[in-house]
Design an enzyme around this catalytic site. Structure first.
Site, PDB file in Angstrom:
ATOM      1  N   ARG A 230      13.812  10.344 -36.342  1.00  0.00           N
ATOM      2  CA  ARG A 230      12.803  10.912 -35.667  1.00  0.00           C
ATOM      3  C   ARG A 230      13.383  11.170 -34.259  1.00  0.00           C
ATOM      4  O   ARG A 230      13.281  10.171 -33.383  1.00  0.00           O
ATOM      5  CB  ARG A 230      11.558  10.096 -35.709  1.00  0.00           C
ATOM      6  CG  ARG A 230      10.916   9.896 -37.079  1.00  0.00           C
ATOM      7  CD  ARG A 230       9.811   9.119 -36.899  1.00  0.00           C
ATOM      8  NE  ARG A 230       8.799   9.498 -35.964  1.00  0.00           N
ATOM      9  CZ  ARG A 230       7.410   8.786 -35.762  1.00  0.00           C
ATOM     10  NH1 ARG A 230       7.066   8.224 -36.821  1.00  0.00           N
ATOM     11  NH2 ARG A 230       6.704   9.382 -34.813  1.00  0.00           N
TER      12      ARG A 230
ATOM     13  N   ASP B 120      13.674  12.694 -30.404  1.00  0.00           N
ATOM     14  CA  ASP B 120      12.467  12.868 -29.312  1.00  0.00           C
ATOM     15  C   ASP B 120      12.526  14.134 -28.955  1.00  0.00           C
ATOM     16  O   ASP B 120      13.286  15.189 -28.962  1.00  0.00           O
ATOM     17  CB  ASP B 120      12.829  11.822 -28.102  1.00  0.00           C
ATOM     18  CG  ASP B 120      12.692  10.568 -28.509  1.00  0.00           C
ATOM     19  OD1 ASP B 120      11.902  10.092 -29.364  1.00  0.00           O
ATOM     20  OD2 ASP B 120      13.550   9.539 -27.804  1.00  0.00           O
TER      21      ASP B 120
ATOM     22  N   TYR C 297      25.236  10.432 -33.439  1.00  0.00           N
ATOM     23  CA  TYR C 297      24.963  11.076 -32.648  1.00  0.00           C
ATOM     24  C   TYR C 297      26.048  11.575 -31.636  1.00  0.00           C
ATOM     25  O   TYR C 297      26.978  10.686 -31.407  1.00  0.00           O
ATOM     26  CB  TYR C 297      23.752  10.629 -31.641  1.00  0.00           C
ATOM     27  CG  TYR C 297      22.367  10.507 -32.210  1.00  0.00           C
ATOM     28  CD1 TYR C 297      21.383  11.407 -31.994  1.00  0.00           C
ATOM     29  CD2 TYR C 297      21.956   9.682 -32.967  1.00  0.00           C
ATOM     30  CE1 TYR C 297      20.108  11.175 -32.413  1.00  0.00           C
ATOM     31  CE2 TYR C 297      20.862   9.549 -33.674  1.00  0.00           C
ATOM     32  CZ  TYR C 297      19.862  10.341 -33.119  1.00  0.00           C
ATOM     33  OH  TYR C 297      18.661  10.306 -33.962  1.00  0.00           O
TER      34      TYR C 297
ATOM     35  N   ARG D 152      20.290   7.136 -25.468  1.00  0.00           N
ATOM     36  CA  ARG D 152      20.186   7.944 -24.054  1.00  0.00           C
ATOM     37  C   ARG D 152      20.459   6.530 -23.105  1.00  0.00           C
ATOM     38  O   ARG D 152      20.949   6.719 -22.045  1.00  0.00           O
ATOM     39  CB  ARG D 152      18.850   8.716 -23.897  1.00  0.00           C
ATOM     40  CG  ARG D 152      19.117  10.089 -24.539  1.00  0.00           C
ATOM     41  CD  ARG D 152      17.829  10.955 -24.407  1.00  0.00           C
ATOM     42  NE  ARG D 152      16.833  10.821 -24.648  1.00  0.00           N
ATOM     43  CZ  ARG D 152      15.570  10.799 -24.047  1.00  0.00           C
ATOM     44  NH1 ARG D 152      15.565  11.433 -22.908  1.00  0.00           N
ATOM     45  NH2 ARG D 152      14.327  10.613 -24.939  1.00  0.00           N
TER      46      ARG D 152
END
Length: 289
Positions: free
Chosen positions: A66, A68, A128, A220
């Protein structure tokens, strides 16, 4: 009706599970998850799939990760359960979606899911990338939505050395925004950076971040911690102590969403999908570290 563990093709009320491979530019989305009054990836897809199949009831997508608000995806995966006869031609549905979805979202493929497949729980890892410009040269304007800017020049070797100390199974509470009932125990498999050598992003940094799963804002925050070390603002000892403290630290900067892209989701062989999903549903606690 209980969701199946894979395709079911016969019997009254039988469901068939479909796998969707999806890409999107997250700039103009309020994330993946549906939110009232907000444009989301899930909301757009579920609406147009139901319209395309002329379904009386809304559909429900289950996603691998999911993302952001503002986060992109090149290799997102989702699954969808439909009545066995509701989708006779997945290629035609994919064509119809390409005609009605906005250009910032693409359903790359729709295919029958193998038995035991679950887009979320069957995944063995997610990968990622995070792209960061720490130079004084402006980012190519055509790529600016996919690269974050750093206020500091950084030492890549120092960042990679810091990344190595975070690998393995541990509690990543220091890098996660708490969610009720959610665990912060994760296995971080890869956290490395490189300088891009050629092309329009030459000189910028690209980080590969891979784990069995990620908690909210974890990637992040990890990159933000590496930037703090790589810029000389904090030491490697600071990172070690902060990680061991097991709580979110105000000194950990969560980097901008625009630099983050979900690149790939990996699944085990088909005959291991159901077992992987069963194991992943078991909530991991501190006793596993």
């Amino acid at each position: 009706m209980t969701a199946p563990t894979g395709p079911q093709q016969s019997g009254i009320g039988a469901l068939r599970r479909w796998r969707l491979d999806i890409s999107y530019d997250g700039t103009d989305f309020s994330g993946w998850a549906e939110q009232a009054g907000m444009r989301t990836v899930q909301g757009d897809l579920e609406y147009w799939i139901a319209q395309g199949l002329r379904l009386a009831e809304p559909v429900a997508l289950v996603v691998a990760g999911r993302t952001d608000a503002g986060v992109h995806a090149r290799g997102q995966v989702a699954h969808l359960d439909l009545d066995a006869d509701a989708l006779p031609d997945p290629d035609y549905l994919r064509y119809k979606l390409s005609r009605v979805l906005d250009d910032d979202i693409l359903v790359r493929s729709i295919a029958p899911a193998p038995p035991g497949f679950d887009a979320r729980f069957s995944a063995i890892w997610r990968r990622y990338s995070y792209r960061l410009n720490d130079t004084f040269t402006p980012t190519d304007p055509l790529l600016r939505r996919h690269v974050a800017r750093s206020r500091f020049a950084v030492d890549l070797d120092a960042m990679n050395a810091a990344g190595e100390t975070l690998l393995g199974l541990r509690d990543f509470s220091a890098f996660c925004r708490r969610r009720e009932g959610a665990t912060t125990i994760r296995t971080l498999l890869e956290l490395t950076g490189r300088r891009i050598e050629a092309g329009p992003l030459a000189g910028s940094l690209e980080f590969r971040v891979r784990a069995d799963a990620f908690c909210h804002s974890m990637v992040r925050a990890l990159v933000g911690a590496l930037v703090a070390v790589g810029s000389g603002r904090h030491s490697l000892d600071w990172l070690t102590e902060m990680t061991a403290a097991g709580m979110r630290h105000s000194n950990v900067e969560v980097m901008p969403a625009q630099g983050l892209t979900l690149e790939e989701v990996r699944y085990p062989p088909d005959d291991e999908l159901a077992l992987r999903a069963e194991r992943a549903r078991s909530l991991r606690g501190a006793a596993h570290v």
